[in-house]
Enzyme design. Structure first.
Site, PDB file in Angstrom:
ATOM      1  N   LYS A 194     -23.752  50.715  44.829  1.00  9.35           N
ATOM      2  CA  LYS A 194     -25.298  51.081  44.977  1.00  9.35           C
ATOM      3  C   LYS A 194     -26.151  50.266  44.156  1.00  9.35           C
ATOM      4  CE  LYS A 194     -28.536  55.101  44.857  1.00  9.35           C
ATOM      5  NZ  LYS A 194     -28.641  56.748  44.669  1.00  9.35           N
ATOM      6  N   LYS A 248     -24.360  50.547  49.772  1.00  8.68           N
ATOM      7  CA  LYS A 248     -25.948  50.929  49.972  1.00  8.68           C
ATOM      8  C   LYS A 248     -26.788  50.156  48.969  1.00  8.68           C
ATOM      9  CE  LYS A 248     -28.722  54.863  48.796  1.00  8.68           C
ATOM     10  NZ  LYS A 248     -28.936  56.060  48.167  1.00  8.68           N
TER      11      LYS A 248
HETATM   12  C1  PBG Z   1     -30.103  59.938  45.125  1.00  9.06           C
HETATM   13  C2  PBG Z   1     -30.079  59.206  46.480  1.00  9.06           C
HETATM   14  C3  PBG Z   1     -30.964  58.253  46.621  1.00  9.06           C
HETATM   15  C4  PBG Z   1     -30.849  57.775  48.148  1.00  9.06           C
HETATM   16  C5  PBG Z   1     -29.845  58.528  48.400  1.00  9.06           C
HETATM   17  N1  PBG Z   1     -29.321  59.365  47.328  1.00  9.06           N
HETATM   18  C6  PBG Z   1     -32.325  57.528  46.129  1.00  9.06           C
HETATM   19  C7  PBG Z   1     -32.148  56.669  44.768  1.00  9.06           C
HETATM   20  O1  PBG Z   1     -31.172  56.430  44.554  1.00  9.06           O
HETATM   21  O2  PBG Z   1     -33.012  56.737  44.240  1.00  9.06           O
HETATM   22  C8  PBG Z   1     -31.430  56.737  49.147  1.00  9.06           C
HETATM   23  C9  PBG Z   1     -31.447  57.033  50.610  1.00  9.06           C
HETATM   24  C10 PBG Z   1     -32.435  56.338  51.214  1.00  9.06           C
HETATM   25  O3  PBG Z   1     -33.457  55.445  50.873  1.00  9.06           O
HETATM   26  O4  PBG Z   1     -32.444  56.731  52.612  1.00  9.06           O
HETATM   27  N2  PBG Z   1     -30.120  59.092  43.973  1.00  9.06           N
END
Ligand code: PBG
Length: 324
Positions: A194, A248
């Site tokens: 991520k 992601k």
């Molecule tokens: C929580 C999380 C995030 C997303 C999914 N789980 C945001 C982040 O890491 O700031 C993003 C999902 C999206 O942008 O659709 N940590």
């Protein structure tokens, strides 16, 4: 460490999601869940996506199930007066996100595959994904809280907890806790790869989870990082017992997705995140290429090796017959 390869085979709906070959079977629809009743609030910047109270969510998912959209990912949105430094409410069994899991499971049984996002950012008053010690995230204390939140969701009947925090060691900590509490069929989807991406903006609005100060670069991956770190992260989480490995965002990291899919022996998921969704929706305010674009994007994910695709387009892709 006990591995549980049967987790991904446990129910027909899990098998269809993970091993089904069509794109429509691979889709997971995200939902934002709020406290209260009869709430169906549009989200600025994400046309077609709403924050819903549990009663409305039940009806939405009931409609989704009737069109064959069986996999769902829940994000609990917490009011600011409920947030604190420890993200206490996130593991409260009465909290609406956890109640939603319980009610959905009661109503739909094994027909649906339910994922819940497990992170601290939606429930901490500072908006960080971990507990702070002198303005720095304390990894191991955060992992303990994540374990408590994961257990509360397992207790409510979730299929997979989706750990999205990027703390070190949380996958094995959650797996061990599930084993010691007898949750042998509850899985862990790890947001293993991520990135600290600028494509999460609309989500942070929707989930009210933006950090009050600073950013997420001390835990999410550097956008300049090459394949070796991605593969290292994916393989570490695989060895810690992750049942599904996630990459992601999706579109800017298709190449990484391919590398990770080739490197691990677990199913791979991709998250077609909020900023990617908004880009497509805004580009199509005055044209009708949305379906063609979404179709092309979903095929790209499949070609790059995704077994599972989490996308805000999931419902439309099925109802509008953009995909086969
Ligand atoms: C929580 C999380 C995030 C997303 C999914 N789980 C945001 C982040 O890491 O700031 C993003 C999902 C999206 O942008 O659709 N940590």
């Amino acid at each position: 460490m006990q591995t549980r390869p049967r987790i991904n085979r446990w129910t027909q709906s899990r098998r269809d999601l993970i091993f089904g070959t069509s794109i429509s079977q691979s889709l997971v629809q995200p939902h934002f869940v709020v406290a209260g009743e009869n709430i169906n609030q549009p989200i600025d910047g994400m046309p077609g996506i709403h924050r819903q109270s549990v009663d409305v969510l039940l009806e939405t998912i009931s409609n989704d199930v009737s069109i064959g959209l069986n996999a769902h990912m829940l994000f609990a949105v917490i009011e600011s007066d409920q947030k604190d430094a420890m993200a206490t409410v996130a593991s409260d069994s009465q909290m609406h996100g956890i109640q939603a899991v319980r009610k959905l499971r009661e109503r739909f049984g094994d027909q649906i595959v339910l994922f819940t996002d497990v992170c601290l950012c939606t429930a901490t008053d500072h908006g960080h994904c971990g507990l702070l010690l002198d303005e720095h995230i304390n990894n191991d204390q955060s992992v303990q809280r994540l374990v408590e939140i994961a257990l509360a969701n397992a207790e409510a009947g979730v299929d997979y907890v989706s750990v999205s925090d990027m703390m070190d060691g949380r996958v094995s900590a959650v797996r061990e806790a599930f084993e010691s509490h007898g949750f042998h069929s509850v899985g862990v989807l790890s947001y293993a790869v991520k990135y600290a991406s600028s494509f999460y903006g609309p989500f942070r609005e929707a989930a009210s989870s933006a950090p009050v100060f600073g950013d997420r670069r001390s835990h999410q991956m550097d956008i300049r990082s090459g394949y070796s770190e991605a593969i290292f992260e994916a393989k570490s989480d695989e060895s810690e017992g992750a049942d599904i490995i996630m990459v992601k965002p999706g579109l800017p990291y298709l190449d990484v997705l391919r590398q990770v899919a080739d490197a691990v022996n677990r199913p791979v998921a991709v998250y077609n995140v909020s900023g990617e969704y908004t880009m497509v929706m805004q580009a199509n305010q005055e044209s009708d290429q949305c379906g063609n674009m979404v179709r092309e994007i979903l095929h790209a994910f499949k070609r790059a090796g995704a077994d599972i695709i989490v996308s805000y387009h999931a419902r439309d892709a099925i109802t509008q017959q953009w995909i086969e």
